[in-house]
Design a protein around this motif. Structure first.
Motif, PDB file in Angstrom:
ATOM      1  N   PRO A  89     -22.925 -15.169   0.632  1.00 30.52           N
ATOM      2  CA  PRO A  89     -22.332 -14.843  -0.681  1.00 30.52           C
ATOM      3  C   PRO A  89     -21.482 -16.014  -1.198  1.00 30.52           C
ATOM      4  O   PRO A  89     -20.648 -16.552  -0.458  1.00 30.52           O
ATOM      5  CB  PRO A  89     -21.461 -13.617  -0.389  1.00 30.52           C
ATOM      6  CG  PRO A  89     -21.500 -13.388   1.070  1.00 30.52           C
ATOM      7  CD  PRO A  89     -22.431 -14.341   1.719  1.00 30.52           C
ATOM      8  N   THR A  90     -21.702 -16.403  -2.461  1.00 29.70           N
ATOM      9  CA  THR A  90     -21.091 -17.627  -2.984  1.00 29.70           C
ATOM     10  C   THR A  90     -19.566 -17.601  -2.936  1.00 29.70           C
ATOM     11  O   THR A  90     -18.952 -18.563  -2.463  1.00 29.70           O
ATOM     12  CB  THR A  90     -21.568 -17.847  -4.438  1.00 29.70           C
ATOM     13  OG1 THR A  90     -22.971 -17.701  -4.452  1.00 29.70           O
ATOM     14  CG2 THR A  90     -21.201 -19.216  -4.951  1.00 29.70           C
ATOM     15  N   ASN A  91     -18.960 -16.517  -3.414  1.00 32.48           N
ATOM     16  CA  ASN A  91     -17.489 -16.540  -3.459  1.00 32.48           C
ATOM     17  C   ASN A  91     -16.877 -16.542  -2.060  1.00 32.48           C
ATOM     18  O   ASN A  91     -15.914 -17.266  -1.803  1.00 32.48           O
ATOM     19  CB  ASN A  91     -16.910 -15.429  -4.357  1.00 32.48           C
ATOM     20  CG  ASN A  91     -17.474 -14.082  -4.022  1.00 32.48           C
ATOM     21  OD1 ASN A  91     -18.474 -13.980  -3.321  1.00 32.48           O
ATOM     22  ND2 ASN A  91     -16.831 -13.035  -4.506  1.00 32.48           N
ATOM     23  N   GLU A  92     -17.485 -15.802  -1.139  1.00 27.90           N
ATOM     24  CA  GLU A  92     -16.941 -15.811   0.231  1.00 27.90           C
ATOM     25  C   GLU A  92     -17.105 -17.190   0.866  1.00 27.90           C
ATOM     26  O   GLU A  92     -16.249 -17.656   1.608  1.00 27.90           O
ATOM     27  CB  GLU A  92     -17.654 -14.777   1.101  1.00 27.90           C
ATOM     28  CG  GLU A  92     -17.151 -13.374   0.839  1.00 27.90           C
ATOM     29  CD  GLU A  92     -17.900 -12.345   1.671  1.00 27.90           C
ATOM     30  OE1 GLU A  92     -18.265 -12.633   2.821  1.00 27.90           O
ATOM     31  OE2 GLU A  92     -18.125 -11.244   1.139  1.00 27.90           O
TER      32      GLU A  92
ATOM     33  N   LEU B 154     -12.702 -23.476   1.217  1.00 26.29           N
ATOM     34  CA  LEU B 154     -11.344 -23.830   0.789  1.00 26.29           C
ATOM     35  C   LEU B 154     -10.357 -23.618   1.942  1.00 26.29           C
ATOM     36  O   LEU B 154      -9.470 -24.440   2.168  1.00 26.29           O
ATOM     37  CB  LEU B 154     -10.931 -23.003  -0.436  1.00 26.29           C
ATOM     38  CG  LEU B 154     -11.681 -23.332  -1.737  1.00 26.29           C
ATOM     39  CD1 LEU B 154     -11.262 -22.384  -2.856  1.00 26.29           C
ATOM     40  CD2 LEU B 154     -11.454 -24.773  -2.184  1.00 26.29           C
ATOM     41  N   SER B 155     -10.557 -22.550   2.698  1.00 25.13           N
ATOM     42  CA  SER B 155      -9.616 -22.331   3.797  1.00 25.13           C
ATOM     43  C   SER B 155      -9.785 -23.407   4.867  1.00 25.13           C
ATOM     44  O   SER B 155      -8.817 -23.868   5.455  1.00 25.13           O
ATOM     45  CB  SER B 155      -9.728 -20.921   4.357  1.00 25.13           C
ATOM     46  OG  SER B 155     -10.798 -20.827   5.255  1.00 25.13           O
TER      47      SER B 155
ATOM     48  N   ASP C  32     -12.777 -13.238  -5.986  1.00 25.06           N
ATOM     49  CA  ASP C  32     -14.144 -12.847  -6.361  1.00 25.06           C
ATOM     50  C   ASP C  32     -14.669 -13.724  -7.489  1.00 25.06           C
ATOM     51  O   ASP C  32     -15.764 -13.498  -8.006  1.00 25.06           O
ATOM     52  CB  ASP C  32     -14.219 -11.359  -6.730  1.00 25.06           C
ATOM     53  CG  ASP C  32     -13.247 -11.000  -7.833  1.00 25.06           C
ATOM     54  OD1 ASP C  32     -12.491 -11.910  -8.270  1.00 25.06           O
ATOM     55  OD2 ASP C  32     -13.232  -9.835  -8.257  1.00 25.06           O
ATOM     56  N   SER C  33     -13.910 -14.749  -7.883  1.00 26.09           N
ATOM     57  CA  SER C  33     -14.359 -15.612  -8.982  1.00 26.09           C
ATOM     58  C   SER C  33     -14.470 -17.067  -8.531  1.00 26.09           C
ATOM     59  O   SER C  33     -13.459 -17.729  -8.220  1.00 26.09           O
ATOM     60  CB  SER C  33     -13.371 -15.508 -10.158  1.00 26.09           C
ATOM     61  OG  SER C  33     -13.560 -16.609 -11.015  1.00 26.09           O
ATOM     62  N   VAL C  34     -15.690 -17.575  -8.495  1.00 23.70           N
ATOM     63  CA  VAL C  34     -15.908 -18.966  -8.078  1.00 23.70           C
ATOM     64  C   VAL C  34     -15.193 -19.952  -9.017  1.00 23.70           C
ATOM     65  O   VAL C  34     -14.472 -20.843  -8.553  1.00 23.70           O
ATOM     66  CB  VAL C  34     -17.428 -19.253  -7.952  1.00 23.70           C
ATOM     67  CG1 VAL C  34     -17.704 -20.741  -7.831  1.00 23.70           C
ATOM     68  CG2 VAL C  34     -17.990 -18.513  -6.754  1.00 23.70           C
ATOM     69  N   PRO C  35     -15.338 -19.831 -10.368  1.00 24.38           N
ATOM     70  CA  PRO C  35     -14.664 -20.809 -11.234  1.00 24.38           C
ATOM     71  C   PRO C  35     -13.136 -20.778 -11.101  1.00 24.38           C
ATOM     72  O   PRO C  35     -12.501 -21.833 -11.080  1.00 24.38           O
ATOM     73  CB  PRO C  35     -15.078 -20.420 -12.662  1.00 24.38           C
ATOM     74  CG  PRO C  35     -16.088 -19.348 -12.543  1.00 24.38           C
ATOM     75  CD  PRO C  35     -16.210 -18.921 -11.120  1.00 24.38           C
ATOM     76  N   LEU C  36     -12.562 -19.571 -10.945  1.00 27.74           N
ATOM     77  CA  LEU C  36     -11.089 -19.511 -10.807  1.00 27.74           C
ATOM     78  C   LEU C  36     -10.637 -20.134  -9.491  1.00 27.74           C
ATOM     79  O   LEU C  36      -9.643 -20.852  -9.439  1.00 27.74           O
ATOM     80  CB  LEU C  36     -10.593 -18.060 -10.897  1.00 27.74           C
ATOM     81  CG  LEU C  36     -10.647 -17.412 -12.290  1.00 27.74           C
ATOM     82  CD1 LEU C  36     -10.076 -15.996 -12.237  1.00 27.74           C
ATOM     83  CD2 LEU C  36      -9.890 -18.243 -13.322  1.00 27.74           C
ATOM     84  N   MET C  37     -11.405 -19.860  -8.437  1.00 28.14           N
ATOM     85  CA  MET C  37     -11.033 -20.454  -7.138  1.00 28.14           C
ATOM     86  C   MET C  37     -11.131 -21.975  -7.181  1.00 28.14           C
ATOM     87  O   MET C  37     -10.296 -22.689  -6.642  1.00 28.14           O
ATOM     88  CB  MET C  37     -11.937 -19.914  -6.028  1.00 28.14           C
ATOM     89  CG  MET C  37     -11.426 -18.643  -5.403  1.00 28.14           C
ATOM     90  SD  MET C  37     -12.270 -18.295  -3.852  1.00 28.14           S
ATOM     91  CE  MET C  37     -13.855 -17.754  -4.415  1.00 28.14           C
TER      92      MET C  37
ATOM     93  N   SER D 285     -13.241 -15.732   9.057  1.00 29.00           N
ATOM     94  CA  SER D 285     -14.243 -16.324   8.174  1.00 29.00           C
ATOM     95  C   SER D 285     -15.422 -16.861   8.977  1.00 29.00           C
ATOM     96  O   SER D 285     -16.550 -16.923   8.497  1.00 29.00           O
ATOM     97  CB  SER D 285     -13.637 -17.424   7.320  1.00 29.00           C
ATOM     98  OG  SER D 285     -12.974 -18.352   8.108  1.00 29.00           O
ATOM     99  N   LEU D 286     -15.148 -17.201  10.241  1.00 27.67           N
ATOM    100  CA  LEU D 286     -16.211 -17.796  11.050  1.00 27.67           C
ATOM    101  C   LEU D 286     -17.351 -16.831  11.340  1.00 27.67           C
ATOM    102  O   LEU D 286     -18.486 -17.241  11.524  1.00 27.67           O
ATOM    103  CB  LEU D 286     -15.590 -18.285  12.371  1.00 27.67           C
ATOM    104  CG  LEU D 286     -16.443 -19.135  13.277  1.00 27.67           C
ATOM    105  CD1 LEU D 286     -16.777 -20.452  12.606  1.00 27.67           C
ATOM    106  CD2 LEU D 286     -15.733 -19.400  14.590  1.00 27.67           C
TER     107      LEU D 286
END
Ligand code: GLU
Length: 301
Positions: free
Chosen positions: A246-249, A255-256, A268-273, A296-297
């Motif tokens: 999933p793209t946002n995850e 990022l993490s 849940d928002s790719v552009p905002l992240m 996350s792993l």
């Protein structure tokens, strides 16, 4: 790494040997954030010089993936496979300076002798070098040193650590180092953010820049990604096709790994992240290893 002048010009240069995986996507995101937080340009170059390594359809797949992650590149995509005449001009420049020689030594013999080319063909007469030949460049006597933004001071003595290296292959293809420095120069790249696996290549590229009178960009070789226990991610985890996740995850995960934790309300928002990432990015905070959290792993192993 805030820069004012000259304008920051960064790039991402994937090889189309398959879909983007975790490691390459992390490089894409880091180089994008670095460029955009410096109000710079971010170019996209497809390193498709080596036909046997190209996986059909992966060029388009890479572009689609970057679009899906809202990683918008500036200008046209550059394809190395279309730039042979430029590489030939700069190869000729090296030949004209009497810095090259033909070599037909088999690779397996060099590897069997430790992998450092001992200069065997340097003393050969032209008749001993029957084609097909590669073209090697004579290495410099002095060590090449540079300050990497992430890895600190790096020094390599090319003759004893690598040997004279190939700039045009026996099969007629231009070698990665030559093509890379020519393109970085012609695209006006001022800053290179890429994986640590290329750190060892950089002194060779800086040497070529010196020979060809190109300026040397600033380099930032990203640390190796490890899990919380400090272990390198498995090959399988690193090679996971990003498109299957999933793209946002995935972006939040990347990022993490880069030390950024966008607030849950925008996850849940790719552009905002991404915008949050630009606003909070600092390459100085990259430690010698990028850490991935346990939760996350689980998607990746
Ligand atoms: N094409 C190379 C790769 O995918 C990267 C080249 C570079 O960043 O200089 O490993």
């Amino acid at each position: 790494m805030q820069t004012n002048s000259p304008r920051y010009v960064g790039r991402f240069a994937p090889s189309p040997s398959g879909p983007l995986h975790l490691g390459s996507m992390l490089t894409a995101v880091a180089s994008y954030l670095e460029a955009k937080s410096n109000r710079g340009l971010w170019h996209l170059r497809i390193d498709d010089l080596d036909p046997p390594r190209i996986v059909t359809g992966s060029c388009q797949q890479i572009l689609n993936t970057l679009e899906k992650f809202h990683l918008a590149w500036d200008g046209d995509v550059v394809y190395q496979s279309q730039r042979n005449s430029g590489y030939q001009d700069y190869l000729q420049h090296c030949i004209d300076q009497n810095l090259t020689y033909p070599c037909n030594c088999p690779r397996h013999k060099i590897m069997a002798a430790g992998g450092i080319y001992p200069g065997t063909c340097l003393t050969h007469s032209p008749s001993q070098n029957a084609p097909p030949c590669a073209i090697r460049i004579k290495s410099p006597d002095n060590a090449i040193k540079f300050e990497d933004e992430c890895q600190g001071m790096i020094e390599q003595h090319i003759p004893t650590e690598v040997g004279d290296f190939i700039i045009k292959r026996k099969d007629g293809l231009f070698a990665y180092h030559l093509a890379c420095v020519v393109d970085d120069h012609l695209q006006g790249i001022t800053h290179i953010v890429r994986g640590r696996d290329l750190l060892d290549s950089t002194p060779r590229q800086i040497y070529l820049q010196q020979i060809l009178n190109f300026s040397t960009p600033s380099y930032c070789h990203l640390p190796i990604v490890v899990n919380q226990e400090g272990f390198k991610l498995s090959k399988q985890a690193q090679a996971t096709n990003i498109d299957l996740l999933p793209t946002n995850e995935t972006l939040s995960f990347i990022l993490s790994a880069l030390g950024l934790a966008p607030p849950p309300s925008i996850q849940d928002s790719v552009p905002l992240m991404l915008q949050w990432g630009i606003d909070h990015w600092s390459s100085h905070e990259l430690t010698d290893k990028l850490t991935i959290t346990e939760s996350s792993l689980q998607h990746y192993v």
